[in-house]
Write an enzyme that holds these catalytic residues in place. Structure first.
Site, PDB file in Angstrom:
ATOM      1  N   ASP A  22     -54.842 -11.870  34.716  1.00  0.00           N
ATOM      2  CA  ASP A  22     -56.119 -12.380  35.246  1.00  0.00           C
ATOM      3  C   ASP A  22     -57.215 -12.028  34.244  1.00  0.00           C
ATOM      4  O   ASP A  22     -57.373 -10.873  33.862  1.00  0.00           O
ATOM      5  CB  ASP A  22     -56.403 -11.731  36.608  1.00  0.00           C
ATOM      6  N   ASP A  59     -58.270 -18.887  35.810  1.00  0.00           N
ATOM      7  CA  ASP A  59     -58.123 -17.707  34.931  1.00  0.00           C
ATOM      8  C   ASP A  59     -56.966 -16.790  35.332  1.00  0.00           C
ATOM      9  O   ASP A  59     -56.964 -15.616  35.001  1.00  0.00           O
ATOM     10  CB  ASP A  59     -59.451 -16.936  34.850  1.00  0.00           C
ATOM     11  N   GLU A  60     -55.977 -17.331  36.038  1.00  0.00           N
ATOM     12  CA  GLU A  60     -54.847 -16.497  36.489  1.00  0.00           C
ATOM     13  C   GLU A  60     -53.518 -17.163  36.158  1.00  0.00           C
ATOM     14  O   GLU A  60     -53.347 -18.363  36.434  1.00  0.00           O
ATOM     15  CB  GLU A  60     -54.840 -16.406  38.008  1.00  0.00           C
TER      16      GLU A  60
HETATM   17  P1  TTP Z   1     -62.114 -14.243  39.323  1.00  0.00           P
HETATM   18  O1  TTP Z   1     -60.874 -13.983  38.524  1.00  0.00           O
HETATM   19  O2  TTP Z   1     -62.071 -13.977  40.786  1.00  0.00           O
HETATM   20  O3  TTP Z   1     -63.315 -13.370  38.755  1.00  0.00           O
HETATM   21  P2  TTP Z   1     -63.697 -13.001  37.263  1.00  0.00           P
HETATM   22  O4  TTP Z   1     -62.651 -13.442  36.288  1.00  0.00           O
HETATM   23  O5  TTP Z   1     -65.071 -13.504  36.981  1.00  0.00           O
HETATM   24  O6  TTP Z   1     -63.778 -11.426  37.311  1.00  0.00           O
HETATM   25  P3  TTP Z   1     -62.580 -10.368  37.430  1.00  0.00           P
HETATM   26  O7  TTP Z   1     -62.663  -9.540  36.192  1.00  0.00           O
HETATM   27  O8  TTP Z   1     -62.889  -9.592  38.659  1.00  0.00           O
HETATM   28  O9  TTP Z   1     -61.297 -11.144  37.524  1.00  0.00           O
HETATM   29  O10 TTP Z   1     -62.566 -15.742  39.128  1.00  0.00           O
HETATM   30  C1  TTP Z   1     -62.398 -16.452  37.910  1.00  0.00           C
HETATM   31  C2  TTP Z   1     -63.586 -17.342  37.665  1.00  0.00           C
HETATM   32  O11 TTP Z   1     -63.727 -18.263  38.757  1.00  0.00           O
HETATM   33  C3  TTP Z   1     -64.920 -16.610  37.558  1.00  0.00           C
HETATM   34  O12 TTP Z   1     -65.180 -16.154  36.240  1.00  0.00           O
HETATM   35  C4  TTP Z   1     -65.886 -17.636  38.021  1.00  0.00           C
HETATM   36  C5  TTP Z   1     -65.119 -18.500  39.009  1.00  0.00           C
HETATM   37  N1  TTP Z   1     -65.504 -18.114  40.392  1.00  0.00           N
HETATM   38  C6  TTP Z   1     -66.502 -18.843  41.028  1.00  0.00           C
HETATM   39  O13 TTP Z   1     -67.024 -19.812  40.477  1.00  0.00           O
HETATM   40  N2  TTP Z   1     -66.877 -18.455  42.288  1.00  0.00           N
HETATM   41  C7  TTP Z   1     -66.316 -17.390  42.938  1.00  0.00           C
HETATM   42  O14 TTP Z   1     -66.705 -17.064  44.087  1.00  0.00           O
HETATM   43  C8  TTP Z   1     -65.283 -16.650  42.261  1.00  0.00           C
HETATM   44  C9  TTP Z   1     -64.650 -15.449  42.943  1.00  0.00           C
HETATM   45  C10 TTP Z   1     -64.917 -17.042  41.003  1.00  0.00           C
HETATM   46 MG    MG Z   2     -60.620 -13.052  36.653  1.00  0.00          MG
END
Ligand code: TTP
Ligand code: MG
Length: 369
Positions: free
Chosen positions: A17, A123-124
């Site tokens: 992730d 992003d996963e």
């Molecule tokens: P996430 O993987 O949940 O968050 P992240 O990558 O920003 O942070 P982390 O280090 O905790 O993993 O989500 C991936 C992307 O999806 C994030 O960069 C932006 C988008 N996103 C939104 O647009 N709205 C949301 O509510 C969430 C949770 C994510």
């Molecule tokens: Mg992320």
């Protein structure tokens, strides 16, 4: 029966992730942003805008800013930090096409290490490393993947390695950012037991509230509830919760759905039930979603879903599935279907109290190559 299910897991699965994905990409692309607090989301308009934060980098999270926070709050937290002599937040709009390109680059990097990769969101990624035979070797492969992503895209990620998808996902979230955590079969129970129940995918805030009332806070507490009781309370999902709490998951890596859906939403500056205003906003959304669909490389999609959030935050969705699908040449049909979905919410058919609307969203699903 349980013993048999547990013994089936001999796989080595990794979950990767990206860290603060949208914000990290912005930071990597503009050297002057390095080390500064960054928020990607709606333009805050001096704190007057009504949208939300898509994501915040870890520096901005120190100010209390996170995904889904109203952008006006994020603005206020930035102002507060500024008054305390800290760096103000850099607010940036969402550049979905850029993030999608980076997301595809990362997929290609992982695919050079293993053929079986599932992209679970922008992003996963889940991938199967069973061919490595040992967890030690799998860890080395993941280190190499992390290094290559850092070298090529200048952004970090966190990885969990475990005998199944469920535990690998939870493990990836534990040491963020730039983390790596390995959970061996024999350690699954000790790893899961102390974690809060919200760490289990599928336990959202509403389900968690029901458990908190019974003083069930950790996964260990959850394991004290029998399968029968969970099914009585939650039906089918009760059974899912039971097996998840034990760290049991036999779901396979599914390579097909690289992108599950494409969607966008907009928060109005003023709550509205004005048909012209709403249709105008809807046109902008459908243009943008369709442009992202064309860019995605998929040839058609089957389902359209709209989201309506009323002024009181009550949220409704409505979907239409078309058997023959909507192709890249069917933009007009797409627009018409969206219109048909939204119209009942603008009068008493689906909005009996004629509540003004604060947000609308459009999403397409079941994308087909
Ligand atoms: P996430 O993987 O949940 O968050 P992240 O990558 O920003 O942070 P982390 O280090 O905790 O993993 O989500 C991936 C992307 O999806 C994030 O960069 C932006 C988008 N996103 C939104 O647009 N709205 C949301 O509510 C969430 C949770 C994510
Ligand atoms: Mg992320």
């Amino acid at each position: 029966m349980l013993k048999n299910i547990t013994k089936l897991s001999t796989k080595i699965i990794a979950h990767l992730d990206m860290d603060a994905f949208f914000a990290s990409i912005e930071e990597a692309h503009t050297p002057s942003f390095k080390g500064k607090p960054i928020v990607v989301g709606t333009e805050p308009n001096q704190g007057k805008a009504r949208g939300v934060v898509s994501t915040a980098n870890y520096k901005a999270r120190e100010y209390g800013i996170h995904s889904a926070l109203p952008i006006s709050w994020a603005w206020r937290l930035s102002e507060k930090a500024k008054n305390q002599g800290k760096a103000p937040v850099i607010f940036l709009p969402v550049d979905f096409n850029l993030y999608n390109r980076v997301s595809q680059n990362i997929l290609q990097i992982i695919k050079t290490y293993t053929k079986e990769v599932e992209q679970a969101s922008i992003d996963e990624y889940y991938f199967d490393l069973s061919f490595a035979k040992t967890f030690k070797k799998a860890k080395l492969i993941c280190s190499n993947i992390k290094n290559e992503i850092l070298l090529k895209e200048k952004i970090t990620c966190s990885v969990g390695i475990a005998p199944n998808k469920l535990v690998s996902k939870i493990a990836a979230g534990i040491n963020k950012p730039n983390g790596m955590l390995l959970v061996l079969e024999k350690d699954i129970q000790n790893f899961l037991n102390p974690l809060p129940i919200r760490e289990l995918p599928g336990i959202g805030p509403k389900t968690a509230e029901i458990f908190y009332k019974e003083n069930i806070k950790t996964i260990k507490d959850l394991k004290g509830i029998s399968l029968d009781n969970l099914i009585k309370k939650f039906g089918k999902s009760g059974s899912k919760i039971f097996y998840k709490a034990l760290g049991i998951d036999n779901s396979p890596i599914t390579e097909k759905h690289e992108i599950k859906s494409i969607g966008e939403q907009t928060t109005f500056s003023i709550n509205s039930l004005d048909i012209l205003h709403i249709c105008d906003q809807l046109k902008k959304l459908s243009d943008s979603v369709f442009a992202n669909f064309l860019e995605s490389g998929f040839s058609s999609f089957k389902t359209i879903t709209i989201t309506i959030r009323f002024y009181d935050f009550n949220t409704k969705t409505s979907s239409k599935s078309l058997k023959s699908g909507i192709t890249i040449n069917d933009k007009k049909i797409f627009e018409l279907e969206i219109l048909k979905l939204i119209l009942p919410f603008l009068d008493k058919r689906s909005n009996p109290k004629l509540k003004p609307i604060r947000l609308i969203g459009v999403r397409i699903e079941k994308l087909i190559n």
